[in-house]
Design an enzyme around this catalytic site. Structure first.
Site, short mmCIF file in Angstrom:
data_model
loop_
_atom_site.label_atom_id
_atom_site.label_comp_id
_atom_site.label_asym_id
_atom_site.label_seq_id
_atom_site.Cartn_x
_atom_site.Cartn_y
_atom_site.Cartn_z
CB CYS A 2 -0.94 0.00 1.21
SG CYS A 2 -2.39 -1.05 0.97
CD GLU A 105 0.58 -3.96 2.22
OE1 GLU A 105 -0.27 -3.15 1.76
OE2 GLU A 105 1.61 -4.28 1.62
#
Length: 226
Positions: A2, A105
């Site tokens: 991410c 994440e």
């Protein structure tokens, strides 16, 4: 992946994990980095070889070729395409290691906001992420177009529940081979595709929602929450 990581150890801790005998040209500094919430487009400590000298430099996380001005600079490159696609052709030969203590994440667990998770090695040692980039030259100094991307691969095992992609993480032996300019491009690609560290060396756990705001910088961001 991410796009958030931590680098709080000192650069010498990262170099020690790499176990390279080369002399070090360190422009990062001697003190612990103490960066717990590192975002894309900011400066990240990177290790790369120039000649026989290992360099530790701060390089912008994100890169795009000069002809791709119509899109944002990617921060990651997919291992399945990075060696052969035109986008990263110019920097594919310029290999580096992004040493991190952990990355984050976000997972949709049904709440109003996605839940952040911290991922790190179970043994607590630095995570040596394969990277490529337009890197600083020791003779010319940093350039305005310098930048790097972290190479990612499909996740496996339980980590798929956290995110379907993760950095390609190399053992110290493979990281040294990856950095070596004498390593053939074909061998470098094979290392990425087949020899990255297995998922079972990692652990992951929930952390504070505060990590979602890049203005939050404290050590509490890496603490486990229930």
């Amino acid at each position: 992946m991410c796009g958030r990581l931590s680098q709080y150890s000192g650069i010498h801790d990262f170099v020690a994990a790499l176990s390279m005998p080369n002399a070090l040209a360190n422009s990062v500094g001697e003190l612990p980095l103490e960066r717990y919430n590192v975002a894309p487009s900011t400066q990240v400590a990177l290790l790369h070889l120039q000649g026989d000298l290992l360099h530790a430099d701060l390089v912008r996380w994100g890169w795009r070729p000069h002809w791709a001005k119509d899109r944002a600079a990617p921060i990651n490159a997919r291992v399945e395409k990075v060696a052969h696609g035109p986008f990263f052709r110019a920097i594919w030969p310029h290999r580096a290691i992004t040493p991190v203590d952990n990355w984050f994440e976000w997972v949709d667990e049904g709440g109003p906001k996605k839940q952040p998770y911290l991922i790190r090695r179970r043994d607590g040692s630095p995570v040596l992420c394969a990277a490529i980039g337009q890197l600083p030259d020791s003779d010319e100094g940093p350039g305005e177009h310098d930048g790097f991307v972290i190479i990612t691969a499909d996740s496996a095992g339980g980590m798929v529940d956290i995110h379907d992609r993760r950095p390609v993480v190399l053992t110290p032996d493979l990281a040294r081979e990856w950095l070596d300019p004498a390593t053939p491009k074909e061998r470098a690609e094979q290392m990425l595709l087949a020899q990255g560290d297995d998922t079972d060396i990692f652990e992951w756990f929930k952390v504070s929602m505060n990590v979602g705001n890049v203005k939050n910088k404290g050590e509490d961001l890496i603490e486990k929450v229930l």
